[in-house]
Design an enzyme around this catalytic site. Structure first.
Site: not given
Ligand code: PHB
Ligand code: APR
Length: 390
Positions: A72, A200, A292, A296, A384
């Site tokens: 990505h 997000y 989450p 990280k 990130y």
């Molecule tokens: C996930 O795909 O489980 C995932 C992706 C991004 C995050 C947290 C979990 O910030």
């Protein structure tokens, strides 16, 4: 039993450490209290920083990752019914790879088995002894028999609820904690992702995250209460709520499918300092937890393990403990930066219990500023994709 490093816990931290030590010809025994299938099936996060990807590839466990991992080059931030892209590759020259943590675990277990070094599942009653001496010990039960491992070092890779951190003498550890007044309801669904990159979203009704595992599997999260009852979330309600929070004015729709897993993930910030007592070293979730948002957790575990391997290799090659003495400070410096980033992403994207419309409008203004400023987007992007592992 005798070994150089006794590793407690076969999560990502313990397995990676065992593998890196193996590549440096350092003996280890890994013990895990759960069954192999449980460890493999456990659904967790799935975003690997470039540094974690490089580590897997350089250590010879990257074949499936190279084949099945989804690179990505950016993520989307959604608010006010619109989406804005953060271009990681353009801003930092780096990307992340979406690859489930359970796949990472599977790859390292396969590498461990190929190395023929010991990895024992389903052990119980694990205790550590004499950690301040030159001969620390790990005692355990396996198949109703008592065993003792005598070693030079113990690596506590046993996660947040493990026994290693509590084995530090009382008063020795300083623990820093942050409670977040919400949790994530996460689902795994057999549905082809309808966005190529993660989204997000901050919505009046709360946070949502669109993620994935493969071309056929979607991973989604919704902000919920920490004591949310899953029974109150039939599948239709979940899909409706996700669509409301993630939907955009251009009519984008989530692909629905069969939900194969539902769970509530608590949100917590935690740091234990120092990450070492005598010859017992903590790594990964045993020492620190991040919320989450920003994914990280696994990457921090990978960075700790790299530092620890480096220090152990230096010790066995030269007899010098300098690197071991630096281990905790070196890890924690990076851990706090990830803690700060995860807190910032979480704060920007979640409506807090006490928040009012002022806070919501301030959050929208922050997202609006962020997505219009190259400097601000670069800051998000470089955190990130992962800060350097020095
Ligand atoms: C996930 O795909 O489980 C995932 C992706 C991004 C995050 C947290 C979990 O910030
Ligand atoms: N004895 C042996 N093993 C134990 C014990 C014990 N007393 N207690 C816990 N364990 C095992 C757990 O069953 C688990 O398999 O230690 C392992 C710890 O693994 P994780 O919790 O996955 O922690 P870590 O390896 O540090 O990985 C960090 O995992 O929790 C996610 O988000 C986190 O992605 C991050 C990553």
């Amino acid at each position: 039993m005798r070994t150089q490093v006794a590793i407690i816990g076969a999560g990502p931290a313990g397995l990676m450490l065992g593998h890196l030590l193996h590549l440096s010809n350092i003996d280890s025994i890994i013990i895990e209290n759960r069954a192999k299938d449980y460890v493999i099936e456990r659904v967790r996060a799935g975003v690997l920083e470039q540094g974690t990807v490089d580590l897997m590839i350089a250590s010879g466990v990257g074949d499936r990752l190279k084949r099945d991992g989804l690179r990505h080059d950016g993520v989307w931030l959604a608010f006010n019914g619109e989406r804005h892209r953060i271009d990681f590759l353009g801003l930092t020259g780096k990307s992340v790879v979406v690859y489930g943590q359970n796949e990472v675990v599977k790859d390292f277990i396969a590498a461990r088995e190929a190395s023929e070094r010991p990895l024992h599942f389903e052990v119980s009653d694990v205790r550590v002894r004499d950690v301040e001496s030159a001969r620390p010990k790990v005692c355990l039960q396996k198949d109703d028999d008592e065993h003792e491992i005598v070693c030079d070092f113990i690596a506590g890779c046993d996660g947040f609820h493990g026994i290693c951190r509590p084995a530090f003498p009382s008063g020795f550890l300083q623990c820093y904690e942050k409670d977040y007044p919400f949790a994530w309801l996460g689902i795994l669904a057999t549905a082809p992702p309808s966005s190529e990159e993660l989204v997000y979203a901050l919505h009046e009704r709360g946070f949502a995250l669109y993620s994935m595992r493969s071309a056929r599997v979607t991973r989604l999260y919704l902000r919920c209460a920490p004591d949310e009852k899953i029974s109150e979330w039939p599948d239709d309600r979940i899909w409706e709520e996700l669509q409301t929070r993630l939907g955009t004015k251009d009519g984008w729709r989530i692909n629905r499918g069969t939900i194969t897993q539902k769970a509530v993930t608590p949100m917590r910030g935690f740091v234990a300092d120092p990450m070492r007592f005598g010859n017992l070293f903590l790594a990964g979730d045993a020492a620190h937890i991040v919320p989450p948002t920003g994914a990280k957790g696994l990457n921090l575990a990978a960075a700790d393990v790299r530092f620890l391997t480096h220090a152990l290799v230096a010790y066995y090659k030269t007899g010098s403990s300098d690197e071991l003495n630096n281990y905790s400070a070196k890890c924690l410096k990076r851990v706090w930066k990830a803690q700060r980033f995860s807190w910032w992403m979480t704060s920007m994207l979640h409506r807090f219990g006490t928040a009012n419309d002022f806070d919501y409008r301030r959050q929208i203004a922050e997202l609006d500023y962020l997505t219009g400023s190259r400097a601000a987007m670069t800051s998000l992007a470089e955190n990130y994709v992962g800060l350097p592992i020095e």
